[in-house]
Design a protein around this motif. Structure first.
Motif, PDB file in Angstrom:
ATOM      1  N   PHE A 226       9.970   7.426   2.653  1.00 57.53           N
ATOM      2  CA  PHE A 226       9.497   6.063   2.475  1.00 57.53           C
ATOM      3  C   PHE A 226       8.259   6.024   1.586  1.00 57.53           C
ATOM      4  N   GLU A 361       5.010  -5.525  -3.040  1.00 52.43           N
ATOM      5  CA  GLU A 361       4.842  -4.087  -3.252  1.00 52.43           C
ATOM      6  C   GLU A 361       4.491  -3.716  -4.683  1.00 52.43           C
ATOM      7  N   ILE A 410       7.614   2.860  -5.585  1.00 51.76           N
ATOM      8  CA  ILE A 410       8.867   2.094  -5.608  1.00 51.76           C
ATOM      9  C   ILE A 410       9.934   2.788  -6.442  1.00 51.76           C
ATOM     10  N   ARG A 413      10.682   6.753  -4.099  1.00 50.22           N
ATOM     11  CA  ARG A 413      11.127   6.786  -2.698  1.00 50.22           C
ATOM     12  C   ARG A 413      12.645   6.636  -2.614  1.00 50.22           C
ATOM     13  N   ARG A 416      13.317   2.330   1.964  1.00 46.97           N
ATOM     14  CA  ARG A 416      12.342   1.253   1.948  1.00 46.97           C
ATOM     15  C   ARG A 416      12.759   0.197   2.960  1.00 46.97           C
TER      16      ARG A 416
END
Length: 453
Positions: A226, A361, A410, A413, A416
């Protein structure tokens, strides 16, 4: 502003479901059974490609010959036979002459949960290629001969429709559009090795032939995560990449993935194609409504469209489209961190990255997305990312600066939380790289440093 979405995310979601949902209490443990999350510099990706005359001579040839010269490749010499193909998208049945080449076995340095093939080829009208992966699992058994794509650059009356192939699987692995994936990575099974087979087709009696210059694959085993470790900035600079917005194409040519709002991948590809000084000709663009701005983006959408997937986000199809331009090479890979991108940008090579995120994010984006492509063109003195984001209201707004660790997270990972609070998947550092077929020494060194030759 409508959030940019892409049916490309279906692939990542399918892999996530197969792997089993990861709960908040489980955390980002590795699929191998709770191993510590590896550092980003650890080798998790294996890149292999056949490109040289020696490479082509090392495989099993059936009706092809090697063309030497500045850019060696394979062509049809004497067809090995004929075959019938019914195009599922036109319902036309036709007979084709074919010849094939099969690579030697490549044992991946990373026993892999996923693999994505790529190819660079010239396919004149009335010709096409099929790329297959023939793998061996770590338990010693063989995969089916998986079709990774049927490709042609054109879509005229004498052409098939370029397509991925759904419904492929054996209970251990399956194909999601362009991606081979182990169905249950937590079980420990991996792809140990593979061969790639490319079959070249042409209209019987024709003297035309496809030419294949590059054939390869990226195999990887990126554990569930994550979060990612923050990289330390190491380079500041910016490349002069053209700016194109996908949003100005809303409603244009909806037969190609519902029009421009979903064209993040071909728009990003077109920016880099033009960065390298290549453009479609006036003849290529003659079909585009002359009132439309940036018609070359429409051409890129048409040229990358996957008729099975019904979208323009097929990763190897974008790379193959870029390679239709004079002396461009293109691959799909995964990178380890933004330090890899810094190394490439410093050598003059921009990178197209795939990411998904909530609006909260990514500061300054102003939207959230379940899957989106951008082009990284540079880094600020503070190490933040300079990105050409096609999900912008116009060309002038495409250049953005995003916070470094937000962007890195973003992009790298694999897991999410979506807007509903449920677990979704991320792309794990997927990247397109396009560069000249004859790179400079510095470019060659930068590519080698990220595993590309």
């Amino acid at each position: 502003m409508t959030s940019p979405t892409s049916r490309r995310t279906v692939l990542a979601a399918a892999v996530a479901v197969a792997a089993g949902a990861v709960t908040a209490s489980a955390g980002p443990a590795a699929a191998s059974g709770g191993a510590a999350r590896p550092k980003q510099g650890q080798q998790l990706v294996d890149n292999q490609a056949w490109t040289s005359g020696a490479d082509w001579r090392s495989g099993a040839a059936h009706g092809v010959r090697v063309e030497t010269g500045r850019r060696p490749g394979i062509v049809i010499a004497r067809p090995a036979g004929t075959s019938s193909y019914t195009d599922p998208h036109t319902q036309k049945t036709a007979t084709w002459e074919y010849a094939s080449w099969t690579s030697p076995v490549h044992r991946s340095s990373v026993p892999a949960t996923e693999a994505v093939a790529h190819w660079n080829a010239h396919t004149p009208p009335g010709t096409w290629i099929q790329v297959e992966l023939l793998g061996t699992y770590t338990d010693g058994t063989a995969t089916p001969a998986y079709v990774m794509g049927r490709w042609t650059a054109g879509d005229g009356d004498t052409d098939i429709r370029r397509t991925s192939v759904d419904g492929q699987g054996d209970g251990k692995s399956s194909i999601s559009t362009d991606t081979f994936a182990i169905d249950t990575p937590a079980g420990g099974l991996r792809l140990a090795s593979y061969r790639l087979r490319v079959t070249l087709h042409r209209t019987p009696g024709s003297r035309l032939t496809p030419t294949v210059w590059r054939l390869g694959a990226m195999a990887s085993d990126i554990p569930d995560r994550f979060t990612v470790d923050a990289s330390t900035p190491g380079y500041a600079g910016e490349l002069a990449v053209p700016s194109y917005s996908q949003e100005i194409h809303k409603g244009q040519y909806p037969q190609y993935d519902n029009g421009g709002e979903a064209w993040c991948s071909p728009t990003s590809s077109q920016m880099i194609i033009e960065y390298w000084g290549r453009r479609p000709s006036a003849v290529d663009l003659a079909w585009v409504d002359p009132s439309y701005a940036d018609p070359q983006v429409c051409q890129a959408a048409r040229g990358t469209y996957d008729y099975q997937y019904q979208g323009c986000g097929n990763w190897p199809f974008n790379a193959a489209y870029a390679a239709t331009y004079r002396d461009l090479s293109a691959v799909v890979t995964r990178l380890r961190s933004l330090n890899d991108v810094e190394r490439l940008v410093r050598a003059g090579i921009p990178a197209i990255t795939s990411q998904s995120f909530l609006a909260t994010e990514l500061t300054g984006a102003g939207y959230g997305t379940s899957g989106h492509l951008m082009t990284v063109t540079g880094f600020t003195a503070d190490g933040d990312v300079i990105a050409h984001d096609p999900a912008s209201p116009g060309d002038a707004a495409v250049r953005r600066v995003y916070k470094r660790h937000e962007f890195e997270t973003i992009w790298l990972r694999t897991k999410r939380y979506n807007a509903s609070g449920n677990v979704s998947s991320g792309t794990g550092g997927i990247c397109y790289l396009y560069w000249p077929a004859s790179p400079t020494a510095g470019q060659r060194k930068a590519l080698a440093a990220v595993g590309i030759r």
